[in-house]
Design a protein around this motif. Sequence first.
Motif, PDB file in Angstrom:
ATOM      1  N   HIS A   1       0.849  -1.185   0.000  1.00 41.02           N
ATOM      2  CA  HIS A   1       0.000   0.000   0.000  1.00 41.02           C
ATOM      3  C   HIS A   1       0.880   1.228   0.000  1.00 41.02           C
ATOM      4  O   HIS A   1       2.000   1.186   0.508  1.00 41.02           O
TER       5      HIS A   1
ATOM      6  N   VAL B   1       0.337   5.601   0.643  1.00 44.25           N
ATOM      7  CA  VAL B   1      -0.562   6.736   0.861  1.00 44.25           C
ATOM      8  C   VAL B   1       0.279   7.991   0.794  1.00 44.25           C
ATOM      9  O   VAL B   1       1.405   8.001   1.296  1.00 44.25           O
TER      10      VAL B   1
ATOM     11  N   TYR C   1      -5.548   5.323   8.763  1.00 38.94           N
ATOM     12  CA  TYR C   1      -6.001   4.844   7.458  1.00 38.94           C
ATOM     13  C   TYR C   1      -6.297   3.360   7.573  1.00 38.94           C
ATOM     14  O   TYR C   1      -5.394   2.576   7.872  1.00 38.94           O
TER      15      TYR C   1
ATOM     16  N   LYS D   1      -8.957  -2.501  -5.060  1.00 37.96           N
ATOM     17  CA  LYS D   1      -8.331  -1.517  -5.938  1.00 37.96           C
ATOM     18  C   LYS D   1      -9.218  -0.312  -6.166  1.00 37.96           C
ATOM     19  O   LYS D   1      -8.761   0.765  -6.507  1.00 37.96           O
ATOM     20  N   ASN D   2     -10.543  -0.515  -6.025  1.00 34.36           N
ATOM     21  CA  ASN D   2     -11.460   0.579  -6.326  1.00 34.36           C
ATOM     22  C   ASN D   2     -11.524   1.605  -5.213  1.00 34.36           C
ATOM     23  O   ASN D   2     -11.946   2.725  -5.430  1.00 34.36           O
ATOM     24  N   GLU D   3     -11.122   1.195  -4.031  1.00 30.30           N
ATOM     25  CA  GLU D   3     -11.197   2.138  -2.919  1.00 30.30           C
ATOM     26  C   GLU D   3      -9.883   2.853  -2.757  1.00 30.30           C
ATOM     27  O   GLU D   3      -8.831   2.240  -2.772  1.00 30.30           O
ATOM     28  N   SER D   4      -9.966   4.161  -2.547  1.00 31.16           N
ATOM     29  CA  SER D   4      -8.735   4.901  -2.303  1.00 31.16           C
ATOM     30  C   SER D   4      -8.541   4.963  -0.792  1.00 31.16           C
ATOM     31  O   SER D   4      -9.452   5.265  -0.051  1.00 31.16           O
ATOM     32  N   MET D   5      -7.320   4.659  -0.344  1.00 30.00           N
ATOM     33  CA  MET D   5      -7.088   4.669   1.092  1.00 30.00           C
ATOM     34  C   MET D   5      -7.295   6.056   1.670  1.00 30.00           C
ATOM     35  O   MET D   5      -7.762   6.203   2.784  1.00 30.00           O
ATOM     36  N   ALA D   6      -6.949   7.068   0.907  1.00 33.09           N
ATOM     37  CA  ALA D   6      -7.042   8.435   1.417  1.00 33.09           C
ATOM     38  C   ALA D   6      -8.483   8.832   1.702  1.00 33.09           C
ATOM     39  O   ALA D   6      -8.758   9.653   2.560  1.00 33.09           O
ATOM     40  N   ALA D   7      -9.438   8.182   0.977  1.00 31.99           N
ATOM     41  CA  ALA D   7     -10.841   8.540   1.168  1.00 31.99           C
ATOM     42  C   ALA D   7     -11.344   8.128   2.536  1.00 31.99           C
ATOM     43  O   ALA D   7     -12.200   8.772   3.123  1.00 31.99           O
ATOM     44  N   LYS D   8     -10.783   7.010   3.067  1.00 28.31           N
ATOM     45  CA  LYS D   8     -11.286   6.503   4.341  1.00 28.31           C
ATOM     46  C   LYS D   8     -10.510   7.049   5.529  1.00 28.31           C
ATOM     47  O   LYS D   8     -10.640   6.558   6.629  1.00 28.31           O
ATOM     48  N   LYS D   9      -9.696   8.041   5.293  1.00 26.53           N
ATOM     49  CA  LYS D   9      -8.815   8.550   6.349  1.00 26.53           C
ATOM     50  C   LYS D   9      -9.622   9.152   7.483  1.00 26.53           C
ATOM     51  O   LYS D   9     -10.630   9.819   7.276  1.00 26.53           O
TER      52      LYS D   9
END
Lengths: 395, 120
Positions: A141, A143, A174, A180-188
Amino acid sequence: MCDQTFLVNVFGSCDKCFKQRALRPVFKKSQQLSYCSVCAEIMATDGLHENETLATLKSEAESLKGKLEEERAKLHDVELHQVAERVEALGQFVMKTRRTLKGHGNKVLCMDWCKDKRRIVSSSQDGKVIVWDSFTTNKEHAVTMPCTWVMACAYAPSGCAIACGGLDNKCSVYPLTFDKNESMAAKKKSVAMHTNYLSACSFTNSDMQILTASGDGTCALWDVESGQLLQSFHGHGADVLCLDLAPSETGNTFVSGGCDKKSMVWDMRSGQCVQAFETHESDVNSVRYYPSGDAFASGSDDATCRLYDLRADREVAIYSKESIIFGASSVDFSLSGRLLFAGYNDYTINVWDVLKGARVSILFGHENRVSTLRVSPDGTAFCSGSWDHTLRVWA
Amino acid sequence: MRAEGGAAGRRTGNSETKFRAPPLASLPRRLAPADPRPATRFRPVCPALARTMSGSSSVTAMKKVVQQLRLEAGLNRVKVSQAAADLKQFCLQNAQHDPLLTGVSSSTNPFRPQKVCSFL
């Protein structure tokens, strides 16, 4: 899961002055009351006589300090290395770089192992936080943080999340996802808020709480889910640079080291400083508990590492050599506590025999200062991160 | 926002220039701002403590210091010989379980083998 209860900020009327303020629980003869911070402070200084002037307090403080020194000196009957004279000396150590993790674009500032003993999270000056598989050296991963100088990163005990922070004064969590479709930054999730840079962070025994240390001189315990401050720890006179949690399962203490040359041991429930040690001659860069939990080591800019015993309440060993003049940035113990690995600003890693106080080995390999060093959870290897943009796994 | 990859260490984004280090040789080590930490290290007192130092609350601050010292003076301490003996015993008891100390053969240490197995 966490089975301890901690205080939460509530507003209401104080039990003493009845004003509407933020309340803190106060225990009076095992009965819990809620006092506002003003009344709590008055309670804290209860037991002292009225009309104490500044002068009498200062003289009492001086005499208490003198008494403390005397008490500590009385117990100093023997040195650690004398007790360890009969112990077999360690043989030659052959430790080499087994993996080199390349990929960071700038200085590696911090790293942490996952409990699965193979994954590593590392953060660097360029704002990138990368999760590696140390067996294969693959990056799993990555970020990009919105700030540079990510000085702290930590892996959650479950292995499902990472926490990091730095110049943004925050600690963000995080969740790790392989989708792959999820961005890690979105769930921060932004958990901690300090008024100065974040220098260190660590999850407690569960994913639910994080302990942070900051350049604003305080440490704080946060609830991850709600982002609430559960406890704050005031006492350092300058930036706090490092912290480490006590190893036991029921452990409620942690140690922190700061630019005021002090290492302080804190009780997590009460926020009190339990013990303080001030023998270093410069900033304490790194603190790490001994595996038994009865002692801790600290590395400092004064080019020494020192071992402090908590039950004897004093420093019991110094690891230094005339030839070592650069500060130690990071220390960690091997599983049995016999070896102390310390990374220095002169690009080397020194391995010390904890009991005898002698250096056992020097490891060369990094091309710039070693900024972080951690032994893996099962003790088979240790990883060091450096300003030369790489991490090395040694075994 | 940032360019990916690029030459190592030569970025010039806005937040970088504050901390770009001038050649270290020209500055005493402490003042070289290669690391953000030295710039903020020389505040003598942390803000939380500074607030308590003003005017009449310096007495309360002093009371806290005395309270803390009393706490520390009341600790139960153990002799260094006892504490050292316990540390030594812990080390010796756990020495066999310490792979870095005893050295583990290539077959059991996951890091030692140079070849990596891959499943096709």
